[in-house]
Design a protein around this motif. Structure first.
Motif, mmCIF file in Angstrom:
data_model
loop_
_atom_site.group_PDB
_atom_site.id
_atom_site.type_symbol
_atom_site.label_atom_id
_atom_site.label_comp_id
_atom_site.label_asym_id
_atom_site.label_seq_id
_atom_site.Cartn_x
_atom_site.Cartn_y
_atom_site.Cartn_z
ATOM 1 N N LEU A 156 0.740 -1.223 -0.092
ATOM 2 C CA LEU A 156 0.045 -0.051 -0.184
ATOM 3 C C LEU A 156 0.986 1.312 0.128
ATOM 4 N N ASN A 157 1.905 1.201 0.799
ATOM 5 C CA ASN A 157 2.866 2.495 0.478
ATOM 6 C C ASN A 157 3.371 2.246 -0.750
ATOM 7 N N ASP A 158 3.746 1.241 -1.516
ATOM 8 C CA ASP A 158 4.055 1.410 -3.031
ATOM 9 C C ASP A 158 3.018 2.165 -3.915
ATOM 10 N N SER A 211 0.878 4.291 -3.016
ATOM 11 C CA SER A 211 0.854 5.771 -2.388
ATOM 12 C C SER A 211 1.986 6.560 -3.034
ATOM 13 N N ALA A 212 3.269 5.749 -3.150
ATOM 14 C CA ALA A 212 4.375 6.396 -4.027
ATOM 15 C C ALA A 212 4.134 6.574 -5.303
ATOM 16 N N VAL A 213 3.352 5.576 -6.013
ATOM 17 C CA VAL A 213 3.108 5.820 -7.449
ATOM 18 C C VAL A 213 2.214 7.025 -7.533
ATOM 19 N N CYS A 214 1.551 7.359 -6.618
ATOM 20 C CA CYS A 214 0.746 8.639 -6.664
ATOM 21 C C CYS A 214 1.501 9.782 -6.703
ATOM 22 N N TRP A 215 2.568 9.994 -5.713
ATOM 23 C CA TRP A 215 3.599 10.924 -5.845
ATOM 24 C C TRP A 215 4.341 11.029 -7.054
ATOM 25 N N ILE A 219 2.860 10.780 8.227
ATOM 26 C CA ILE A 219 1.710 10.789 8.704
ATOM 27 C C ILE A 219 0.686 9.772 8.180
ATOM 28 N N ALA A 220 0.609 10.175 6.684
ATOM 29 C CA ALA A 220 -0.581 9.451 5.998
ATOM 30 C C ALA A 220 -0.339 7.945 5.921
ATOM 31 N N THR A 221 1.228 7.558 6.009
ATOM 32 C CA THR A 221 1.352 6.028 5.740
ATOM 33 C C THR A 221 1.661 5.319 6.992
ATOM 34 N N THR A 222 1.609 6.033 8.462
ATOM 35 C CA THR A 222 2.055 5.245 9.360
ATOM 36 C C THR A 222 0.795 5.567 10.561
ATOM 37 N N PHE A 233 10.520 9.100 -0.478
ATOM 38 C CA PHE A 233 10.428 8.806 1.050
ATOM 39 C C PHE A 233 9.259 7.800 1.187
ATOM 40 N N THR A 234 7.987 7.859 0.520
ATOM 41 C CA THR A 234 6.847 7.077 0.832
ATOM 42 C C THR A 234 7.576 5.652 0.381
ATOM 43 N N PHE A 235 8.270 5.413 -0.653
ATOM 44 C CA PHE A 235 8.722 4.042 -0.858
ATOM 45 C C PHE A 235 9.677 3.657 0.306
#
Length: 600
Positions: free
Chosen positions: A146-148, A150-154, A399-402, A541-543
């Motif tokens: 799911l982090n990945d 979100s990273a794709v979105c960035w 914050i969003a990912t943790t 950072f999200t990755f």
């Protein structure tokens, strides 16, 4: 002959008068001759300069970003804000279709649409943190995957800036906003019917790419219609819209998920409804603010102002090339503006609402506009702004990912709605930061300019970055170390996230405004590069955040992030000291790059 006789007669009369004078009279005449000699000597040392010489001196003294924001005695032949001493930068043109001449009511309506659009776009790209726990179960996936997504979105937020910004320059802002809203709507429809985690990748690609204009184009649209002394306030409001959407989105999602009548899919369906309403609003009310190449060159205007100041200091009368301007003119109400015959007439409603802008758009080929942001990598303020803004986004991603991972388990055991509620503290901090980085910094810069004989240096604004740097870094420690120690939630989720919200809400606005002020003729290109760097940092950072936490643990990771925050945010001190020197060093590069035909 007659002239010579006249001179001889006058000379004889003067000699006779001199011989008959009393000693007192002789002393007066002697003093007069001495004063005349002094004046002759001074005039030989400081001869009256020509207009060309004054302009040459002004060209040498001019530095990009340094402007006369305050005309203390209102003696400059420039347009002011009403009866105040604030100089309008940039100077509005005589064209009644110039967005700078829109009425204040019309400007506020357009800005309100931009604010709403930015808010909803931010919600669409950041709302899903509280439902990750549900997705892990029903999609049989992991937090790392799911982090990945979100990273794709960035990633596509950054790529969208590169592709949509030149499109907005060539086809108009309105066209891009409508397209982005439509894609957002379709992306959320896809999310509403998602059956596996693979679909979430597609949703994030669409919403990320369509959300890119909220990272760059909305700021440019704001500079289209507001003057320099108003920008920080508006940009801070847009920053607040972005972050408040990031905070309120998860809060709303938590309550939607816990409501028995709805489920997590309704988070997407509500977004479809809101974006559909927004699309209708944009079609009817949103005008295009594109106005390329119609105003006087800002650099030349600044040099003219410097020339006026030089001539005033030396006691000369300087005839400005724009002396026919009304010095007290401000933004005109459109109904009161009577355009001369050689000025374009005001466009009709249907003309203003066209899908594509063809009159005031950028006439250069799309590909030339596309590659121009790379030029700004040679300008220190742009590169620094991108990295510092990127660091601010790291904490938003943190914050969003943790938050769901940290607060949905022991010792907190928050429900989905309660996890979302933790964002209220970030929202409050961001709201306070909006005032610090916006209206208060605008007032501070104007105050500093008045104390500096009306001259504004962009570095004045960076003094307001010191407090957010301290508070932001402290918030990281409270959030990370507090969660690790399992202390009462009020420290990490209350004060910690509140401090992070303050730092992000104020720091981003200050950095963006500073960069725009430094190189005003490269605002669009600079904004694209800043946001591209920011989003690439956010993506990386999200990755990395989940593997980073797994490898180093919460304590070490928190201290490393704390040091990153201190180093990058406090680097503003370097630019406070040497920023003007670097702007002066890059003067020739800026003049070269600001030429729109540089690549021809």
């Amino acid at each position: 002959m007659s002239k010579r006789l006249s001179v001889e007669t006058s000379s004889a009369a003067a000699s006779s008068l001199f011989q008959q004078c009393t000693p007192f009279g002789m002393s007066i005449i002697s003093a007069g001759f001495q004063r005349s000699a002094q004046l002759l000597e001074m005039s030989s040392l400081h001869p009256e300069k020509t207009r060309e010489q004054i302009l040459e001196q002004a060209d040498q003294e001019w530095i990009p970003g340094t402007v006369f924001l305050v005309d203390v005695d209102r003696s400059l032949a420039v347009q002011h804000e009403g009866q105040s001493d604030i100089v309008l930068i940039p100077q509005p043109s005589k064209d009644p279709n110039d967005p700078l001449r829109w009425s204040q009511t019309k400007k506020n309506i357009q800005f309100a649409i931009l604010f709403y659009w930015s808010f909803m776009t931010s919600v669409a790209t950041n709302w899903n943190g509280p439902v990750w726990g549900i997705w892990v179960e029903i999609f049989e996936t992991s937090y790392s995957v799911l982090n990945d997504t979100s990273a794709v979105c960035w990633c596509f937020l950054g790529l969208g800036c590169l592709f949509l910004q030149p499109t907005a320059m060539t086809l108009g802002r309105r066209c891009v906003y409508l397209f982005a809203t439509l894609i957002q709507t379709l992306g959320n429809v896809m999310g509403g019917v998602a059956k596996n985690v693979g679909v979430l990748y597609g949703v994030n690609i669409m919403t990320g790419f369509a959300g890119a204009p909220c990272d760059s184009l909305v700021q440019i649209s704001t500079t289209d219609i507001f003057f320099q002394h108003e920008r920080a306030t508006r940009i801070s409001l847009l920053t607040f819209a972005l972050y408040s959407g990031s905070y309120l989105g998860p809060i709303a999602a938590g309550y939607i998920v816990e409501n028995n009548r709805f489920g997590w899919r309704w988070c997407y369906w509500f977004l479809v409804i809101f974006f559909g309403a927004l699309l209708a609003l944009q079609v009817v009310f949103m005008e295009d603010s594109t106005f390329v190449g119609q105003r006087e060159n800002e650099t030349e205007v600044e040099k003219e102002i410097i020339a006026q100041v030089i001539s005033k200091e030396e006691g000369q009368v300087y005839v400005s090339a724009s002396s026919e301007k009304d010095q007290n003119v401000t933004v005109f109400e459109e109904k009161d503006f009577a355009a001369p015959l050689d000025i374009p007439t005001q466009r009709t409603y249907m003309q203003r609402m066209g899908l594509i802008e063809r009159k005031y758009n950028d006439k250069r080929p799309w590909w030339k506009i596309f590659i121009r942001p790379s030029l700004t990598l040679a300008l220190p303020a742009i590169v620094w702004g991108g990295f510092v803004y990127g660091v601010q986004v790291m904490w938003l991603s943190l914050i969003a990912t943790t938050q769901s991972e940290f607060f949905s388990v022991a010792p907190y055991n928050f429900s989905t709605a309660a996890v979302g509620d933790t964002n209220f503290s970030s929202l409050i901090g961001c709201f306070i930061g909006m005032f610090w980085g916006g209206p208060l910094s605008d007032k501070f810069v104007a105050w500093k300019a008045r104390r500096n004989n009306g001259v504004m240096e962009p570095e004045f604004r960076l003094w307001f970055l010191i407090l957010p740097a301290i508070i932001n870094s402290g918030g990281l420690l409270m959030y990370g170390l507090g969660v690790n120690a399992g202390v009462h939630w009020i420290l990490p989720a209350g004060f910690g996230m509140g401090c992070l919200g303050f730092g992000m809400g104020s720091g981003g606005a200050i950095v963006l405004t500073y960069a725009l002020d430094c190189y005003p003729q490269l605002q669009s290109e600079g904004m694209v590069m800043i946001l591209f760097l920011r989003n690439m940092i956010g993506m990386g950072f999200t990755f990395a955040i989940q593997p980073w936490l797994d490898t180093d643990g919460m304590v070490t990771t928190t201290w490393l992030m704390f040091m990153l925050s201190v180093v990058f945010n406090m680097s503003c001190l370097i630019f406070i000291m040497w920023g003007k020197k670097w702007r002066k060093m890059t003067k020739n590069l800026y003049l070269k790059f600001s030429d729109p035909h540089f690549f021809l």
